[in-house]
Design a protein around this motif. Sequence first.
Motif, short mmCIF file in Angstrom:
data_model
loop_
_atom_site.label_atom_id
_atom_site.label_comp_id
_atom_site.label_asym_id
_atom_site.label_seq_id
_atom_site.Cartn_x
_atom_site.Cartn_y
_atom_site.Cartn_z
N ARG A 176 0.46 -1.22 0.20
CA ARG A 176 0.17 0.18 0.18
C ARG A 176 0.54 1.84 0.30
N PRO A 177 0.25 2.24 -0.51
CA PRO A 177 1.23 3.84 -0.88
C PRO A 177 0.97 3.97 0.61
N VAL A 178 2.69 4.23 0.58
CA VAL A 178 2.49 5.76 1.90
C VAL A 178 1.63 7.12 1.77
N GLY A 179 0.90 7.71 2.52
CA GLY A 179 -0.05 8.59 2.04
C GLY A 179 0.49 9.47 2.82
N LYS A 180 0.22 11.48 2.62
CA LYS A 180 0.55 12.46 2.10
C LYS A 180 1.60 12.54 3.47
N TRP A 181 0.72 12.33 4.84
CA TRP A 181 1.29 12.56 5.51
C TRP A 181 1.22 11.82 6.90
#
Length: 254
Positions: free
Chosen positions: A151-156
């Motif tokens: 899963r991608p790591v979000g902006k924050w």
Amino acid sequence: MLKAKDIKDWLKTIGKNREWLAEKTLVSKRSVDGWLSSGNPIPPAKLALIEKLMSGEEEIEFELPPDFEKQLRAMADEMHKNLEDMVSHILQVTARAHQKRKSEAPSQQFIPVEPLPAASSLNYSAPVIGNIAAGALTPGDNIPYQIKTERPVGKWEYVLQVEGKSMEPIIPDGSLVVMRKHTIPPIPKVGTIVEYNDERGVTLKKLGRKKNPETGKMDYVLHPLNPDFGDIEPMDGGKISGIYVETLDKWEKA
């Protein structure tokens, strides 16, 4: 591979709208709009469920226990899974079992099952920016390294490695956890797992409240999930810098 246009054409053909699809896939209409209009990726579990609906497989009826929602949320929390994905996995497994039991009555007692393994591969890269203690407050060591995850790591968001056993069995020693940056009030609700910093160091704990016997007021405390550890109190002079999102189940060093 199934595309958004295929789903939109199918909905038009069967005379159903996006609200109906949202209900069948256990998501919000906003999520469906994102899939069909904004090009947002459809999670593998949801895509598999849509394919089953499009194939014309009959819907399954089962009798839910009175406390079904409470049981399901407890299972999702224990396995660190999103509630919607957990339900989707359960429905898929139940559908397969249903096909083998067509000779039986259509109404079956619901039995919780283990979720299916995630279909996605480790396609995303993310840095582990350091350690976080799961015990007493201690300085966080900076040991950055790169991982691959599903899963991608979000902006924050950011990833930390847990050191200690105070959050076991939910968050084991050595786990990688995804945290979301928290910089402004209000204080998160009681029961939230947080990253807390003060002059003593940093720790991962569940936010709680306890009556101060001296003042009679309710003070915030840091509560471990492992009963072998005690509360850290008072929670005074420090700050909550992050909110626990999930524990990474599948990852490898890059």
